[in-house]
Design a protein around this motif. Structure first.
Motif, PDB file in Angstrom:
ATOM      1  N   THR A 165      -3.580   4.201  -1.960  1.00 47.47           N
ATOM      2  CA  THR A 165      -5.131   3.783  -1.403  1.00 47.47           C
ATOM      3  C   THR A 165      -4.752   3.301  -0.235  1.00 47.47           C
ATOM      4  O   THR A 165      -6.096   3.257   0.387  1.00 47.47           O
ATOM      5  CB  THR A 165      -3.768   1.912  -1.040  1.00 47.47           C
ATOM      6  N   ASP A 220       1.021  -1.330   0.103  1.00 49.73           N
ATOM      7  CA  ASP A 220      -0.352  -0.025   0.239  1.00 49.73           C
ATOM      8  C   ASP A 220       0.506   1.344   0.127  1.00 49.73           C
ATOM      9  O   ASP A 220       1.853   0.720   0.255  1.00 49.73           O
ATOM     10  CB  ASP A 220      -0.866  -0.365   1.503  1.00 49.73           C
ATOM     11  N   ALA A 280     -14.868   3.939   0.634  1.00 48.71           N
ATOM     12  CA  ALA A 280     -14.032   3.316   1.327  1.00 48.71           C
ATOM     13  C   ALA A 280     -13.819   3.470   3.024  1.00 48.71           C
ATOM     14  O   ALA A 280     -14.652   4.271   3.369  1.00 48.71           O
ATOM     15  CB  ALA A 280     -12.394   3.567   0.992  1.00 48.71           C
ATOM     16  N   LYS A 331      -8.626   2.388  -0.123  1.00 46.36           N
ATOM     17  CA  LYS A 331      -8.837   1.152  -0.069  1.00 46.36           C
ATOM     18  C   LYS A 331      -9.043   0.791   1.680  1.00 46.36           C
ATOM     19  O   LYS A 331     -10.393   0.426   1.765  1.00 46.36           O
ATOM     20  CB  LYS A 331      -7.290   0.495  -0.289  1.00 46.36           C
TER      21      LYS A 331
END
Lengths: 433, 433
Positions: free
Chosen positions: B176, B127, B228, B205
């Motif tokens: 992310t 990430d 998210a 995410k």
């Protein structure tokens, strides 16, 4: 104290052998792992096996900000993103920033260079180091932070601002080392004096200077104010961050961590390499960087190198204080600004023309930027309030682009000079040379 | 993914045995190495050998901000300064900040707690984590930074501000994971939408929330904007920093790193311990801190604990979202502010009375503070310019004290309410409960 005695006092011949080995490995890795280098070197018809001695580095093409921009964001990375542990960036010439990526080992290498520098300044595990450099994408703060962890000093990561609190903390925590830009340092000293505190009584042992151009007069002034020696720290985000070179107690140039950075001096016009003690543009190469090896980067910073052994016992080459740039970048409060960024900020605003002039001054001890902007001919003001609103809007747009607050002055349409050829957008009235 | 499976899913009985061992060692060290604890415990006639089970912790006196203030700056340190590698501080109630010191091992413990939290959020070595928390003396930025290094994500240490650049970087770097205060997150999302970028398309995410009180409605809004999940992160500088508790994917309370922090809930009036699921004030104890063990710290934060096993498999207790304070601290933009700081800032200025009212609102998505200040009766203005100058001066003094920019409004002498007994200086118009 010498942090890494073996490396820092290595006989030059051994050092050069080490440099050659590392250079060969770096060029090979760049050629094999990074398509950008592969293409660039193939086009120039130069290959890893052509590097047989250190001077062969001159066969390799330069890397410039343009290359970093073209490969934005991660095109110069030699490893998978999962190996990258930290990302930094500096502002670029076109608004796209220049990215710097670090693996775990790179962060350690970075810390090593600063640890050497802090040791040159006499900072070690018994010291308390107040770091007024900004953290964030800027590498100034973190470089010092990691180096301080490595030498074992207690870091106070206070960053810039809240000047009175800085002074309170210096007194209360017993700060022994300070890191600042010269102009912020002088400001800090003056505020202390204003509050009746003599900075000389604060017990500061050493000061590290960075992220700004300065003169010997400024150094003297800072040393007088704080009653402590002030040492120059040099570096740039593209190569890693601060720590490329740091001054030792002799204060006769900055020792380049030569096993980690390979330095060259070139004539910025002919691009020919120059010899020792000849002033020109500094070109730097990462010798042991995993994440993003940068080879022959044109720093645009003007300096010269000496390879004479230093009184401190270190054998690593010394660069002299940066006295200028071979391009139009200005550095204010530790932030690099290009006229093109101001331009971009203005183009976002509807009611002004992209004609502007940047005036940098140092009225007291702090740098100030004024941006004169031409109002558009079809812009009419219903009074001061309207004008305030538009200058405010311009100011915010520039701050958003550069991170720096500037004074905005609106001027009459067509009142600023027009240029044929290269525009001269910057008037730097600070005396830095 | 569970970062430290053995510890995080340990059967409660084993966990409690581990806690007891660590608690006994901590109390013993504090008593033997730190004169402040030695005196306090001796006066209360409680000794390390009195801690025979976990409930015996209730025999120990509490540590409050007052204790931290009295022992300012380093009076709670258990080690020599040469072992301290980093210093942070938060603002205190009387202008003297509260200090937090870390040994190398403490920095690692801190990173461990955040690493567990990031893993709960699904953030790992593949990430790219954009950290909009401020660095500096505030622990928010660094906690996340060290935790990110530990899980091996690539951290973008951008800190707050330059919102459009934040969005550019999210797009260009492929961020992310995001760390922000809820209010800054909503602002970020709105600026993106304004610029025609749907934050849902950015590939985020997971989001980590911290340093601010919030509601479930705000969480929902943030999750909708970015598409998210948003996870709560809790912590405080006195104990180490963020990472005391983090939400797992179940989003049903924050798992406290119970092998590192021992949590209790007390009634803030009677100071009696309360049982599971009873709302009261959170009290925390460092179980493995070398540099500065803090034992039974009254956080003033109101919450409750549950010890039921979580759907995620972790056995560590969960605290519910903080819904209030048992004192008059306000938290704005991640910064803790006490009315006493405003008072101190006003007392520095000659021409105003120390009568003031702090009004906190959230007009759009960002918190705003207005400070109404009574002009002194012998203060006469020669017009708007004078008034601007004095409000400006007040604003700067408050900013210097708190680090926060506020709106200052001068009001007529004697126009603000007077109080008998405890003054009510803060009107918090944000709906946080």
């Amino acid at each position: 104290m010498i942090w890494n005695e073996e490396i820092e006092t290595m006989p030059r011949q051994d050092l050069e052998e080490l440099q050659l080995k590392k250079l060969q490995a770096t060029v090979k890795r760049a050629f094999n792992e990074i398509p950008y280098y592969n293409k660039k070197y193939s086009e120039a018809e130069v290959y890893p096996e052509d590097i047989e001695c250190l001077n062969d580095i001159q066969k390799l093409p330069f890397i410039t900000k343009d290359d970093l921009r073209e490969s934005y964001p991660f095109g110069l990375f030699a490893v998978d993103m999962s190996k990258i542990k930290e990302l930094h960036s500096s502002s670029g010439t076109t608004g796209k920033p220049v990215v710097s990526g670090y693996t775990e080992k790179d962060l350690d290498t970075w810390a090593e260079t600063i640890a050497r520098g802090l040791s040159m300044m006499g900072i070690g595990e018994n010291d308390i180091l107040q770091n007024t450099h900004g953290y964030g994408m800027f590498t100034g703060g973190f470089g010092v932070h990691y180096g301080s962890h490595k030498v074992g000093a207690a870091i106070i990561p206070i960053s810039t601002g809240q000047t009175r609190r800085q002074i309170e903390i210096m007194q209360d925590f017993g700060t022994t080392g300070l890191i600042f830009t010269p102009s912020y340092g002088i400001h800090l000293g003056e505020i202390a004096l204003e509050d009746g505190i003599d900075p000389k009584t604060l017990g500061i042992k050493a000061i590290g200077f960075g992220a700004e151009m300065w003169t010997e007069e400024i150094r003297q002034r800072v040393e007088e104010i704080f009653g402590a020696k002030a040492y120059n720290i040099y570096g740039l985000t593209e190569l890693m961050g601060p720590g490329v070179g740091v001054e030792c107690i002799e204060q006769k140039g900055l020792h380049i961590a030569e096993d980690i950075y390979y330095p060259e001096i070139i004539d910025p016009n002919t691009l020919e390499n120059l010899g020792p003690n000849q002033k020109g543009e500094l070109v730097l190469t990462n010798l042991q960087r995993e994440g993003m090896p940068v080879i022959r980067f044109r720093t645009k910073d003007l300096t010269k190198l000496t390879y004479e052994k230093c009184g401190c016992g270190r054998t690593h080459a010394r660069m002299s204080r940066i006295t200028g740039r071979s391009d139009d970048m200005i550095k204010v409060k530790g932030v690099a600004i290009f006229p093109s960024q101001i331009e971009k900020a203005l183009l976002r605003i509807g009611d002004v023309e992209p004609h502007y002039l940047i005036i940098v001054t140092r009225p007291g001890t702090l740098d100030e930027i004024e941006v004169k902007v031409e109002a558009s001919q079809n812009l009419f003001f219903d009074g001061v309030k309207d004008m305030m609103a538009i200058t405010d809007k311009i100011g915010k747009s520039i701050e958003n682009e550069t991170g720096i607050r500037v004074k905005v002055t609106l001027v009459e349409p067509k009142s600023l000079p027009r240029f044929e050829g290269k525009a001269k957008r910057v008037i730097d009235e600070r005396d830095l040379h």
